[in-house]
Design an enzyme around this catalytic site. Structure first.
Site, mmCIF file in Angstrom:
data_model
loop_
_atom_site.group_PDB
_atom_site.id
_atom_site.type_symbol
_atom_site.label_atom_id
_atom_site.label_comp_id
_atom_site.label_asym_id
_atom_site.label_seq_id
_atom_site.Cartn_x
_atom_site.Cartn_y
_atom_site.Cartn_z
ATOM 1 N N THR A 122 0.837 -1.206 0.000
ATOM 2 C CA THR A 122 0.000 0.000 0.000
ATOM 3 C C THR A 122 0.879 1.267 0.000
ATOM 4 O O THR A 122 2.077 1.198 0.239
ATOM 5 C CB THR A 122 -0.944 -0.011 1.230
ATOM 6 O OG1 THR A 122 -1.636 -1.243 1.254
ATOM 7 C CG2 THR A 122 -1.929 1.113 1.267
ATOM 8 N N THR A 151 -4.078 1.277 -2.599
ATOM 9 C CA THR A 151 -3.459 -0.048 -2.466
ATOM 10 C C THR A 151 -3.896 -1.028 -3.548
ATOM 11 O O THR A 151 -4.965 -0.856 -4.151
ATOM 12 C CB THR A 151 -3.814 -0.647 -1.077
ATOM 13 O OG1 THR A 151 -3.054 -1.836 -0.866
ATOM 14 C CG2 THR A 151 -5.289 -0.979 -0.956
ATOM 15 N N GLU A 166 -3.341 -4.154 -2.214
ATOM 16 C CA GLU A 166 -3.258 -5.099 -1.093
ATOM 17 C C GLU A 166 -1.829 -5.635 -0.925
ATOM 18 O O GLU A 166 -0.993 -4.916 -0.431
ATOM 19 C CB GLU A 166 -4.262 -6.249 -1.220
ATOM 20 C CG GLU A 166 -4.949 -6.622 0.087
ATOM 21 C CD GLU A 166 -4.055 -7.190 1.176
ATOM 22 O OE1 GLU A 166 -4.057 -6.600 2.273
ATOM 23 O OE2 GLU A 166 -3.376 -8.213 0.975
ATOM 24 N N ASP A 177 -9.087 -9.470 2.222
ATOM 25 C CA ASP A 177 -9.336 -8.755 3.485
ATOM 26 C C ASP A 177 -10.668 -9.186 4.124
ATOM 27 O O ASP A 177 -10.948 -8.833 5.268
ATOM 28 C CB ASP A 177 -9.352 -7.230 3.265
ATOM 29 C CG ASP A 177 -7.937 -6.641 3.226
ATOM 30 O OD1 ASP A 177 -6.966 -7.384 3.456
ATOM 31 O OD2 ASP A 177 -7.808 -5.437 2.954
ATOM 32 N N SER A 229 -11.202 -2.748 5.673
ATOM 33 C CA SER A 229 -9.848 -2.215 5.484
ATOM 34 C C SER A 229 -9.306 -1.729 6.821
ATOM 35 O O SER A 229 -10.047 -1.602 7.809
ATOM 36 C CB SER A 229 -9.916 -1.046 4.504
ATOM 37 O OG SER A 229 -8.666 -0.416 4.399
ATOM 38 N N GLY A 244 -1.088 -2.717 6.024
ATOM 39 C CA GLY A 244 -2.114 -3.662 6.479
ATOM 40 C C GLY A 244 -2.703 -3.193 7.796
ATOM 41 O O GLY A 244 -2.891 -1.995 8.020
HETATM 42 N N1 GLY Z 1 -5.491 -4.182 2.246
HETATM 43 C C1 GLY Z 1 -5.100 -3.444 3.346
HETATM 44 C C2 GLY Z 1 -6.184 -2.613 3.921
HETATM 45 O O1 GLY Z 1 -7.143 -2.335 3.250
HETATM 46 O O2 GLY Z 1 -6.122 -2.241 5.045
#
Ligand code: GLY
Length: 633
Positions: A432, A450, A452, A474, A503, A525
């Protein structure tokens, strides 16, 4: 002679006064009521600041500001440029959350371009034929992980409503960068090497769909290395097509067809029936129907500052604010009471608050277009007081559970139900990107974007040069919903048609009264939340200037009962103490953790001076624009 002396006599005191006032503005706390304030760092500007993880992207943002563009214009151009410069982290095959503060209207808006699940999604979509979840490495690199990308429509929506340049203009710097190339950074070199060395740019299993990305970043298996010129002609052509035909060209026609075809690929598994389950479920209709959501941020107070952050479907804002409020009753920052920066008590309280908040997050947070997220209850003062009472600064809770915020949630009609909870593994990617821009009008954009994981699924759309995200991973990998009161779970983050996966992205503003005084966010993340918490406490409690607040080592725990991560820079004796009784935190011995990459701006007294900070954990680039540099149209 006399005249000269008189001149000096006037000039010197005036100069001294001006210098003193400037120094005061630069070094004194902003709105420092009750001893709290945001401290400023480097000399500020008034024409705008762009703080990004990549210097070239910051320059692109700065150029737009210099040409008279606003923060939204600059942010949109930066986002496209980062697709070229940091293709492993974000891009048009993904989505994100952009938070905009319009200074004149004193209004803060969220542009949610988070990926959506396709119409055919189901809670059990990540289970094999035996109802066992596919390993993360398989589902996150197969079509089943791909969410309907939102970035292109998100940017178009932001520019249409709050920008001053066209969608095509915002694409021009990225087109040039992709067409003419740029010198590969050390970070990109490392990501490419990690990608081909068993990561998402590798292809041991021989499905040619996974060769496309490698052919761009490691042609013939030889990775691009630092300082080599990387040209991305397919991506340049895609951007040109979007510039010519507009954002809908992404969601219909040739690009849409190529996306749908690409997500039919899977990382091979032994069972053909299982392989069928790993195929992506996105259709042309899903792409055409993708909608951006314009949302209101979540808000809460921390030591007199208003924290304004990302609402569901992100868990970011609620969890950041919960953690801060859970710690608020402790005198964090007061070394005389044992709560200085990095002290045993401070780090223990932070970890204990993170554990409590992440326990609630696992149960209650998800896309509230689909589930009833008790947001008011989670931030309610009585609920927070009840939860915070569980924190002892001098010991660690043996086990932490979620509680039930619904009785505290004025919006909820649900009765009190006590919960026994299922544990869920947390497997969000650590990639991200985040950047923040402020313009000469005081408008601010703070934007996390992002695909991911690093390199997303590893599936690059052939001939179009962009990577597809694995954002749907996610969602809960195993459906969690359970109506049984003894084992209740609302399944807030179970997959469903058109739902957005939960998220952690947390673009955040800090306000003093009605004025924004800081804006920042991070990749990483679920650790995003804790990076934002660490920086907020550094600014407000430890009174660090913005660059010091970003640079300081971070601590992060992203689950109720898992292991916390910490960065080098804390006192080893403190870490050792926290591992022992009466604490017993399972702090790993690894000191090479990198937690997040925060790009921030702070705004000085009377909204006048703007200061940026970029995170050395990535490369980091800040461009500051003086008012006199702005060319008016
Ligand atoms: N994929 C990471 C987030 O959305 O937090």
């Amino acid at each position: 002679m006399r005249k000269d002396f008189r001149t000096i006599g006037i000039v010197f005191p005036v100069t001294a006064l001006v210098v003193s006032v400037l120094l005061l503005l630069v070094t004194s706390p902003v709105y420092g009521k009750g001893g709290s304030g945001i401290f400023l760092g480097v000399p500020g500007v008034r024409g705008g600041v762009a703080a990004t993880s990549e210097p070239i992207a910051a320059q692109i943002g700065g150029d737009i500001l210099r040409r008279g563009g606003n923060a939204v214009d600059a942010a949109c151009a930066i986002a496209f440029a980062l697709n070229v410069l940091e293709p492993q982290s974000s891009g048009i095959g993904g989505g994100g959350f952009m938070m905009i503060h319009i200074n004149r209207w004193r209004k803060t808006i969220v542009v949610d371009s988070r990926e959506r699940a396709p119409a055919d999604a189901s809670p059990d979509m990540f289970l094999d034929t035996e109802d066992v979840p596919f390993a993360f490495g398989i589902r996150s690199t197969s079509g089943i992980g791909v969410g309907v990308p939102g970035m292109v429509r998100g940017i178009a929506e932001a520019l249409d409503n709050w920008g001053t340049i066209s969608f095509a203009e915002a694409l021009q710097p990225a087109i040039k960068l992709a067409e003419e190339g740029f010198r590969v950074s050390s970070r990109l070199e490392s990501s490419i090497i990690a990608g081909i060395d068993g990561g998402r740019l590798s292809n041991e299993l021989g499905n040619s769909a996974y060769d496309e990305a490698r052919s761009v970043f490691a042609p013939g298996g030889v990775p691009f290395v630092q300082n080599e010129l990387l040209i991305q002609p397919d991506l340049a052509e895609t951007f040109k097509m979007l510039a010519d035909e507009g954002p809908d060209a992404f969601y219909t026609g040739d690009i849409a067809e190529a996306i749908v075809k690409t997500q039919l690929n899977t990382r091979t598994v032994d069972e053909p029936a299982d392989m069928d389950r790993l195929v992506g479920r996105m259709t042309l209709d899903d792409l055409e129907q993708y909608e951006v959501a314009i949302r209101k941020p979540v808000k809460g107070y921390y030591r007199g500052f208003r924290i304004v952050s990302m609402p569901p479907p992100s868990s970011g804002g609620l969890t950041v604010i919960q953690i801060l409020k859970l710690t608020e009753r402790f005198p964090i920052g007061d070394a005389s009471q044992g709560f200085g920066f990095g002290s045993t008590r401070t780090l223990n309280v932070m970890m204990e608050a993170m554990r409590l908040a992440f326990a609630d997050r696992a149960v209650w947070m998800g896309d509230d277009d689909f589930v009833d997220v008790p947001s008011a209850g989670l931030l309610d003062d009585d609920y927070i007081a009840m939860r915070s009472a569980l924190i002892d600064p001098d010991s660690r809770q043996v086990e932490v559970f979620a509680d039930d915020p619904r009785p505290f949630d004025v919006a909820s009609a649900n009765p009190k139900v006590k919960l026994a909870l299922k544990k869920l593994a947390d497997e969000e990617g650590l990639n991200t990107t985040h950047f923040t821009v402020v313009d000469r009008h005081g408008n601010i954009v703070t934007y996390t974007n992002t695909i991911e994981s690093a390199w997303g699924t590893g599936l690059m759309v052939p001939g179009y040069g962009f990577l597809l995200n694995n954002e749907l991973t996610d969602f809960n990998r195993v459906p969690a919903a359970d109506p049984d009161p003894d084992n209740f779970n609302p399944g807030a983050n179970d997959a469903a048609p058109f739902k957005r996966p939960r998220s952690s992205m947390s673009p955040t503003f800090v306000f003093r009264g009605r004025k924004p005084v800081a804006a920042y966010g991070s990749p990483g993340g679920s650790t995003i939340i804790n990076s934002v918490v660490n920086v907020t406490m550094n600014l407000i409690d430890h009174k660090r200037n913005v660059q010091e607040a970003v640079d300081a080592p971070r601590i992060s725990q992203t689950s109720a009962n898992g292991s916390p991560a910490w960065e080098a820079g804390f006192d080893q004796a403190v870490i050792d103490e926290l591992k022992e009784s009466p604490f017993g935190h399972n702090l790993s011995d690894l000191r090479l953790n990198i937690i997040g990459s925060v790009q921030a701006v702070v705004i000085g007294p009377l909204g006048r001076f703007q200061f940026g900070a970029a995170d050395r954990r990535r490369i980091g680039g800040i461009v500051s624009v003086r008012r006199c540099e702005i060319r008016r149209h």
